[in-house]
Write an enzyme that holds these catalytic residues in place. Sequence first.
Site, short mmCIF file in Angstrom:
data_model
loop_
_atom_site.label_atom_id
_atom_site.label_comp_id
_atom_site.label_asym_id
_atom_site.label_seq_id
_atom_site.Cartn_x
_atom_site.Cartn_y
_atom_site.Cartn_z
N ASP A 13 10.04 7.74 13.89
CA ASP A 13 10.36 9.07 13.35
C ASP A 13 11.67 9.69 13.84
OD1 ASP A 13 7.81 8.59 12.36
OD2 ASP A 13 6.85 10.08 13.61
N LYS A 75 4.79 7.78 6.79
CA LYS A 75 3.44 8.01 7.30
C LYS A 75 3.16 9.49 7.36
CE LYS A 75 4.67 7.86 12.25
NZ LYS A 75 4.22 9.18 12.64
N CYS A 108 3.59 11.82 18.27
CA CYS A 108 3.54 10.54 17.56
C CYS A 108 3.72 9.33 18.49
CB CYS A 108 4.58 10.50 16.45
SG CYS A 108 4.24 11.71 15.14
#
Length: 179
Positions: A13, A75, A108
């Site tokens: 990310d 995602k 995350c």
Amino acid sequence: MLTIENSLLLVIDIQESLARVMHGKEGLFENLQKIIRGAGILGVPLIVTEQVPEKLGTTIPEISPLLGDVTPIPKSSFSCCGEERFMKDLDGTNRRQVLVAGIESHVCVYQTAVDLVRKGYEVHILTDCISSRTEENRLLGIERMREEGAKITGTEMSLFELMRVAGGDRFREISRMVK
């Protein structure tokens, strides 16, 4: 110890809306570039994810040109392991050592690392390649991942561990890059 044959690099990310507000973002971006280039030099596979890219943007331009033909996996789950395509790609590599880079350390990255450890992977957290909006949350994420069984490492440490010996073209290229 890490081996080239059993390792892969996971970059989580590193997107426009998130990356620009990270603590120590300049050093983060520099180290991400080094580890991605180093993985390429050594032939270590790369998996990249993007959290809800339609809202948070795509991988930053400082990183995206280094991805080659790797397409980021979108995602919505905080843990990459909650995404079916990620698990399929990961399983397809037949590699059990996962070098983890990305943001945010306490969300995350943390949830992915814990899930990977619980699935039997050897997880190596690249502490100079992860961050959060605050240093406190970055450190909290690192502490919790260590408690859950992840190994703590850094860019240079992991690259030299993967190479094992001082010699050859790959060694010279990586040595120049990390200086």
